[in-house]
Design an enzyme around this catalytic site. Structure first.
Site, PDB file in Angstrom:
ATOM      1  N   CYS A  10      12.432  -7.233  -1.206  1.00  0.00           N
ATOM      2  CA  CYS A  10      11.644  -6.924  -2.396  1.00  0.00           C
ATOM      3  C   CYS A  10      12.270  -5.690  -3.036  1.00  0.00           C
ATOM      4  CB  CYS A  10      10.158  -6.730  -2.064  1.00  0.00           C
ATOM      5  SG  CYS A  10       9.775  -5.302  -1.026  1.00  0.00           S
ATOM      6  N   ASN A  13      11.065  -2.266  -0.430  1.00  0.00           N
ATOM      7  CA  ASN A  13      10.971  -2.399   1.027  1.00  0.00           C
ATOM      8  C   ASN A  13       9.843  -1.551   1.606  1.00  0.00           C
ATOM      9  OD1 ASN A  13      13.001  -1.847   3.961  1.00  0.00           O
ATOM     10  ND2 ASN A  13      11.854  -3.674   3.470  1.00  0.00           N
ATOM     11  N   CYS A  15       6.221  -2.816   0.820  1.00  0.00           N
ATOM     12  CA  CYS A  15       5.009  -3.656   0.832  1.00  0.00           C
ATOM     13  C   CYS A  15       5.318  -5.077   1.286  1.00  0.00           C
ATOM     14  CB  CYS A  15       4.373  -3.725  -0.556  1.00  0.00           C
ATOM     15  SG  CYS A  15       3.844  -2.158  -1.250  1.00  0.00           S
ATOM     16  N   ARG A  16       5.843  -5.871   0.367  1.00  0.00           N
ATOM     17  CA  ARG A  16       5.985  -7.308   0.602  1.00  0.00           C
ATOM     18  C   ARG A  16       7.024  -7.644   1.664  1.00  0.00           C
ATOM     19  NH1 ARG A  16       7.208  -8.925  -5.401  1.00  0.00           N
ATOM     20  NH2 ARG A  16       8.269  -6.916  -5.206  1.00  0.00           N
ATOM     21  N   SER A  17       8.217  -7.085   1.581  1.00  0.00           N
ATOM     22  CA  SER A  17       9.256  -7.493   2.533  1.00  0.00           C
ATOM     23  C   SER A  17       8.961  -7.034   3.958  1.00  0.00           C
ATOM     24  CB  SER A  17      10.649  -7.070   2.064  1.00  0.00           C
ATOM     25  OG  SER A  17      10.749  -5.689   1.863  1.00  0.00           O
TER      26      SER A  17
END
Length: 159
Positions: A10, A13, A15-17
């Site tokens: 993302c 690096n 939140c999402r990943s």
């Protein structure tokens, strides 16, 4: 079957990943698969840092943990991973641009993680970072979980 190597990416690096990394590690353990999983960001903002506290909270709400330390994607990642899975179209396009080198063969297949959800409206995992509530993080978690389970189902016996 050779173990797959998967990198989630993302923008930052945080939140999402790292959430996807933790979720995938959980499911790989459940299915007893020895695949390598990591995550990285396109920017340096969070290099050396733990994931965002809201990301950690959503993981904890779902019985998961993370020991991830933020890092930026490197040129070698395109050679060292079988799949690089982006969270949204902007991440995908930037990864495709970074991977373009006509003199080199890249190993990694670059895809949207959300491509493994059958509902087009859920295929983009939106960045929850600027959300004022936990709702964005919980939504991302659900999308990531479904995508990871479907990714495993699609690749468990094929790669």
């Amino acid at each position: 079957m050779k173990p797959l190597k998967i990198l989630f990416v993302c923008i930052g690096n945080t939140c999402r990943s790292p959430m996807a990394e933790s979720v995938m590690k959980h499911w790989l353990e459940e299915y007893d698969l020895n695949w390598k999983v990591d995550s990285a960001g396109l920017r340096t903002w969070n290099v050396g840092r733990k994931p965002n506290e809201r990301c950690i909270k959503v993981l904890e709400e779902n019985g998961l943990t993370t020991d991830h330390v933020g890092r930026q994607i490197s040129t070698m990642d395109f050679y060292n991973y079988d799949y690089i899975l982006a969270m949204d179209e902007h991440n995908l396009h930037e990864l495709q641009t970074l991977a373009k080198d006509p003199s080199q063969e890249r190993c990694a297949k670059i895809e949207l993680l959300g491509k493994y959800i059958d509902r087009p409206e859920d295929q983009i995992i939106r960045d929850p970072y600027f959300s004022n509530s936990m709702g964005g993080f919980r939504c991302a978690f659900l999308q990531i979980t479904e995508s990871c389970q479907n990714f495993i189902a699609a690749h468990m016996y094929t790669d």
